[in-house]
Design an enzyme around this catalytic site. Structure first.
Site, PDB file in Angstrom:
ATOM      1  N   ASN A  32     -13.428   4.919   2.610  1.00 33.63           N
ATOM      2  CA  ASN A  32     -13.409   5.368   4.010  1.00 33.63           C
ATOM      3  C   ASN A  32     -12.104   4.893   4.660  1.00 33.63           C
ATOM      4  O   ASN A  32     -12.079   4.174   5.652  1.00 33.63           O
ATOM      5  CB  ASN A  32     -14.633   4.834   4.787  1.00 33.63           C
ATOM      6  CG  ASN A  32     -14.768   5.549   6.110  1.00 33.63           C
ATOM      7  OD1 ASN A  32     -14.641   4.946   7.163  1.00 33.63           O
ATOM      8  ND2 ASN A  32     -14.966   6.845   6.077  1.00 33.63           N
ATOM      9  N   LEU A  33     -11.038   5.335   4.045  1.00 35.06           N
ATOM     10  CA  LEU A  33      -9.719   4.757   4.327  1.00 35.06           C
ATOM     11  C   LEU A  33      -9.169   5.166   5.685  1.00 35.06           C
ATOM     12  O   LEU A  33      -9.424   6.269   6.167  1.00 35.06           O
ATOM     13  CB  LEU A  33      -8.752   5.180   3.221  1.00 35.06           C
ATOM     14  CG  LEU A  33      -9.215   4.787   1.812  1.00 35.06           C
ATOM     15  CD1 LEU A  33      -8.205   5.266   0.776  1.00 35.06           C
ATOM     16  CD2 LEU A  33      -9.416   3.287   1.690  1.00 35.06           C
ATOM     17  N   HIS A  34      -8.426   4.244   6.291  1.00 39.35           N
ATOM     18  CA  HIS A  34      -7.758   4.490   7.572  1.00 39.35           C
ATOM     19  C   HIS A  34      -6.337   3.922   7.484  1.00 39.35           C
ATOM     20  O   HIS A  34      -5.933   3.405   6.430  1.00 39.35           O
ATOM     21  CB  HIS A  34      -8.574   3.891   8.720  1.00 39.35           C
ATOM     22  CG  HIS A  34      -8.963   2.450   8.515  1.00 39.35           C
ATOM     23  ND1 HIS A  34      -8.035   1.440   8.412  1.00 39.35           N
ATOM     24  CD2 HIS A  34     -10.173   1.863   8.358  1.00 39.35           C
ATOM     25  CE1 HIS A  34      -8.654   0.284   8.244  1.00 39.35           C
ATOM     26  NE2 HIS A  34      -9.953   0.518   8.179  1.00 39.35           N
ATOM     27  N   HIS A  37      -5.737   0.487   5.808  1.00 40.52           N
ATOM     28  CA  HIS A  37      -5.684   0.484   4.343  1.00 40.52           C
ATOM     29  C   HIS A  37      -4.329   1.014   3.867  1.00 40.52           C
ATOM     30  O   HIS A  37      -3.737   0.485   2.914  1.00 40.52           O
ATOM     31  CB  HIS A  37      -6.782   1.378   3.761  1.00 40.52           C
ATOM     32  CG  HIS A  37      -8.185   0.930   4.050  1.00 40.52           C
ATOM     33  ND1 HIS A  37      -9.031   1.630   4.869  1.00 40.52           N
ATOM     34  CD2 HIS A  37      -8.891  -0.141   3.620  1.00 40.52           C
ATOM     35  CE1 HIS A  37     -10.208   1.015   4.935  1.00 40.52           C
ATOM     36  NE2 HIS A  37     -10.144  -0.064   4.178  1.00 40.52           N
ATOM     37  N   GLN A  61     -21.777  -8.010  -1.888  1.00 44.48           N
ATOM     38  CA  GLN A  61     -21.306  -8.685  -0.680  1.00 44.48           C
ATOM     39  C   GLN A  61     -22.082  -8.283   0.580  1.00 44.48           C
ATOM     40  O   GLN A  61     -21.737  -8.716   1.669  1.00 44.48           O
ATOM     41  CB  GLN A  61     -19.800  -8.460  -0.491  1.00 44.48           C
ATOM     42  CG  GLN A  61     -19.410  -7.052  -0.093  1.00 44.48           C
ATOM     43  CD  GLN A  61     -17.898  -6.867  -0.180  1.00 44.48           C
ATOM     44  OE1 GLN A  61     -17.314  -6.855  -1.258  1.00 44.48           O
ATOM     45  NE2 GLN A  61     -17.248  -6.723   0.970  1.00 44.48           N
ATOM     46  N   ASP A 152      -9.497  -9.275   7.847  1.00 44.57           N
ATOM     47  CA  ASP A 152     -10.600 -10.091   7.320  1.00 44.57           C
ATOM     48  C   ASP A 152     -10.020 -11.460   6.974  1.00 44.57           C
ATOM     49  O   ASP A 152      -9.810 -11.782   5.798  1.00 44.57           O
ATOM     50  CB  ASP A 152     -11.218  -9.408   6.106  1.00 44.57           C
ATOM     51  CG  ASP A 152     -11.783  -8.048   6.478  1.00 44.57           C
ATOM     52  OD1 ASP A 152     -12.882  -8.003   7.035  1.00 44.57           O
ATOM     53  OD2 ASP A 152     -11.089  -7.029   6.256  1.00 44.57           O
ATOM     54  N   GLN A 155     -11.778 -13.870   4.579  1.00 48.49           N
ATOM     55  CA  GLN A 155     -11.739 -13.289   3.227  1.00 48.49           C
ATOM     56  C   GLN A 155     -10.376 -13.547   2.584  1.00 48.49           C
ATOM     57  O   GLN A 155     -10.268 -13.898   1.410  1.00 48.49           O
ATOM     58  CB  GLN A 155     -12.000 -11.787   3.312  1.00 48.49           C
ATOM     59  CG  GLN A 155     -11.702 -11.019   2.040  1.00 48.49           C
ATOM     60  CD  GLN A 155     -12.132  -9.568   2.164  1.00 48.49           C
ATOM     61  OE1 GLN A 155     -13.303  -9.266   2.215  1.00 48.49           O
ATOM     62  NE2 GLN A 155     -11.169  -8.668   2.215  1.00 48.49           N
ATOM     63  N   SER A 187     -11.353  -0.198  11.576  1.00 48.00           N
ATOM     64  CA  SER A 187     -12.390  -0.609  10.631  1.00 48.00           C
ATOM     65  C   SER A 187     -13.243   0.598  10.285  1.00 48.00           C
ATOM     66  O   SER A 187     -13.488   1.462  11.144  1.00 48.00           O
ATOM     67  CB  SER A 187     -13.271  -1.687  11.272  1.00 48.00           C
ATOM     68  OG  SER A 187     -14.484  -1.800  10.559  1.00 48.00           O
TER      69      SER A 187
HETATM   70  P1  AMP Z   1     -12.446  -2.781   3.212  1.00 47.87           P
HETATM   71  O1  AMP Z   1     -12.325  -1.395   2.692  1.00 47.87           O
HETATM   72  O2  AMP Z   1     -13.000  -2.863   4.601  1.00 47.87           O
HETATM   73  O3  AMP Z   1     -13.101  -3.725   2.242  1.00 47.87           O
HETATM   74  O4  AMP Z   1     -10.953  -3.310   3.373  1.00 47.87           O
HETATM   75  C1  AMP Z   1     -10.052  -3.281   2.290  1.00 47.87           C
HETATM   76  C2  AMP Z   1      -8.818  -4.055   2.671  1.00 47.87           C
HETATM   77  O5  AMP Z   1      -8.222  -3.454   3.831  1.00 47.87           O
HETATM   78  C3  AMP Z   1      -9.108  -5.518   3.037  1.00 47.87           C
HETATM   79  O6  AMP Z   1      -8.071  -6.338   2.509  1.00 47.87           O
HETATM   80  C4  AMP Z   1      -9.100  -5.500   4.538  1.00 47.87           C
HETATM   81  O7  AMP Z   1      -8.755  -6.745   5.123  1.00 47.87           O
HETATM   82  C5  AMP Z   1      -8.016  -4.450   4.815  1.00 47.87           C
HETATM   83  N1  AMP Z   1      -8.160  -3.907   6.160  1.00 47.87           N
HETATM   84  C6  AMP Z   1      -9.262  -3.344   6.714  1.00 47.87           C
HETATM   85  N2  AMP Z   1      -9.029  -2.999   7.997  1.00 47.87           N
HETATM   86  C7  AMP Z   1      -7.748  -3.336   8.266  1.00 47.87           C
HETATM   87  C8  AMP Z   1      -6.903  -3.249   9.417  1.00 47.87           C
HETATM   88  N3  AMP Z   1      -7.339  -2.740  10.572  1.00 47.87           N
HETATM   89  N4  AMP Z   1      -5.637  -3.708   9.324  1.00 47.87           N
HETATM   90  C9  AMP Z   1      -5.186  -4.235   8.155  1.00 47.87           C
HETATM   91  N5  AMP Z   1      -5.917  -4.342   7.039  1.00 47.87           N
HETATM   92  C10 AMP Z   1      -7.184  -3.913   7.091  1.00 47.87           C
END
Ligand code: AMP
Length: 286
Positions: A32-34, A37, A61, A152, A155, A187
């Site tokens: 669900n990339l933004h 990512h 998790q 995060d 994390q 997010s």
């Molecule tokens: P996730 O898909 O939520 O597990 O996130 C994957 C990676 O993207 C993790 O290292 C997150 O910290 C990073 N990430 C998620 N949202 C953001 C954001 N708004 N800005 C920077 N990195 C992000």
């Protein structure tokens, strides 16, 4: 871009690149990339010759009452975005590929000092789930470089600790938090927000900026600042505040009066949605 679903195919691609002397960057995600990512991917591309991005919603998790089942899964959109970003391999393993023995899985536990507080206190077992899947993915991808988001923050510290403690030969980078124009940290969970919640959500960042300003102007009454921020969030319309804490950025323990580096970490809720944010304050920098 190649889409690979199995460890065997991934390994032979990685071996081929290694034979050619190419360096490998890795960005693990739950899809669900933004734009956040994509900024991690851009950083990985700057640092290495080939970039692997994984998309896997990791059940280990999520707590029993969390959003694993309804977590947004948008593979086709993700695939297109990653192809446009010129990722070399999208690793998209099935559940049986990652956890062939189900719950019978060796776990990686990072010391409690870092994992029992903040998110770890709210979500018991969460960081064991994260560390386990990340180590497993590291072993499959064998990257030279891996990129995580500052979003995060805890994390990020957990992964850094795991990599140091287990002497993994991987260089880690953190990418800054990508935000909307209004300041809301991007997010995948933001899409749960509806109506007025969308206007309230960016205020989390504003409240953290107020705390940062107070720290910069010399206020060291951390407990009072945290309480005021929590009250302010509730007054702004958040339904609940899990925590606002001013911590040491390395240890994540409570900040001390003589510290010059801080991280302010917060989680506030709108309905069922938990919004996570943080701000680093360094008094050595303007
Ligand atoms: P996730 O898909 O939520 O597990 O996130 C994957 C990676 O993207 C993790 O290292 C997150 O910290 C990073 N990430 C998620 N949202 C953001 C954001 N708004 N800005 C920077 N990195 C992000």
């Amino acid at each position: 871009m190649r889409v690979i679903e199995t460890q065997t195919k991934l390994r032979s691609q990685i071996q081929e690149w290694k034979r050619q002397g190419l360096t490998i960057g890795f960005v693990p995600t739950m899809g669900n990339l933004h734009t956040g990512h994509l900024s991690l991917i851009a950083l990985a591309k700057q640092k290495t010759d080939k970039v692997v991005c994984s998309v896997f919603v990791n059940p280990l998790q999520f707590g029993p009452n969390e959003d694993f089942a309804r977590y947004p899964r948008t593979f086709e959109q993700d695939r297109q975005q990653l192809a446009e970003a010129q990722v070399d391999v999208l690793f998209f393993p099935k559940m049986e590929e990652m956890y062939p023995h189900g719950a019978q899985q060796t776990l990686v536990t990072v010391p409690a000092g870092l994992t029992d507080l903040l998110e770890g206190a709210e979500r018991p077992g969460h960081f064991t789930g994260v560390a386990t899947v990340v180590l497993k993915l590291f072993n499959m991808v064998q990257p030279d470089v891996a990129v995580f988001g500052q979003k995060d923050y805890q994390q990020w510290r957990v992964i850094q600790t795991m990599v140091n403690d287990l002497a993994l030969p991987i260089k880690l980078f953190a990418a800054p938090i990508a935000r909307t124009e209004q300041g809301l940290a991007l997010s995948s969970r933001n899409q749960y927000l509806q109506g007025a919640q969308c206007d309230i959500a960016p205020k989390l960042h504003v409240v953290l900026q107020d705390v940062a300003l107070a720290l910069r102007s010399g206020n060291r009454d951390f407990a009072a600042l945290e309480t005021a921020a929590q009250k302010n969030l509730l007054a702004q319309g958040f339904d609940a505040v899990d925590y606002v804490q001013i911590c040491h950025p390395e240890t994540l323990q409570f900040a001390g009066a003589d510290d010059v580096e801080f991280v302010i970490l917060a989680v506030a809720r709108l309905g069922q949605t938990r919004l996570l944010d943080n701000l680093i304050v360094s008094l050595n920098e303007p």
